[in-house]
Design a protein around this motif. Structure first.
Motif, PDB file in Angstrom:
ATOM      1  N   SER A  17       3.947   6.735 -34.288  1.00  0.00           N
ATOM      2  CA  SER A  17       4.585   7.376 -35.436  1.00  0.00           C
ATOM      3  C   SER A  17       5.797   6.541 -35.825  1.00  0.00           C
ATOM      4  CB  SER A  17       5.024   8.797 -35.105  1.00  0.00           C
ATOM      5  OG  SER A  17       3.906   9.594 -34.796  1.00  0.00           O
ATOM      6  N   LEU A  37       7.384  10.083 -42.599  1.00  0.00           N
ATOM      7  CA  LEU A  37       6.755   9.628 -41.366  1.00  0.00           C
ATOM      8  C   LEU A  37       5.333   9.144 -41.632  1.00  0.00           C
ATOM      9  CD1 LEU A  37       7.811  12.217 -38.654  1.00  0.00           C
ATOM     10  CD2 LEU A  37       8.261   9.767 -38.654  1.00  0.00           C
ATOM     11  N   ARG A  39       1.712   7.596 -39.503  1.00  0.00           N
ATOM     12  CA  ARG A  39       1.045   7.664 -38.214  1.00  0.00           C
ATOM     13  C   ARG A  39      -0.050   6.605 -38.176  1.00  0.00           C
ATOM     14  NH1 ARG A  39      -0.453  13.483 -36.411  1.00  0.00           N
ATOM     15  NH2 ARG A  39       1.809  13.551 -36.395  1.00  0.00           N
TER      16      ARG A  39
END
Length: 82
Positions: A17, A37, A39
């Motif tokens: 992440s 964010l 991933r």
């Protein structure tokens, strides 16, 4: 994967992440900003674990051994004692 309620094979993946903004990666905020964010799943580096189980003969006295691959080669853990 299970056979007769005993796990004999497992595949897992590492997940990274990180922030889409390099400045946030350099100095992450104390409270995560979910909208920024990202991933990444490391799908080319699976973690494979094999568990040796008794397939058909419970009276064989077989001791369970664990083998897994850490991406650098196979590793064998000692037999488990009950």
């Amino acid at each position: 994967c299970n056979y007769d309620n005993k796990e004999f094979f497992r595949v897992g993946y590492y997940v990274n992440s990180y922030y889409s903004d390099p400045e946030l990666n350099a100095e992450p905020p104390s409270t995560p900003i979910i909208d920024k964010l990202m991933r990444s799943v490391l799908k080319d580096q699976p973690r494979v674990t094999n568990f040796h189980i008794e397939w058909d003969t419970p009276e064989s006295g077989f001791k369970e051994e664990v083998k897994f691959s850490d991406g650098f080669g196979d590793v064998q853990a000692p037999a488990m004692q009950e």
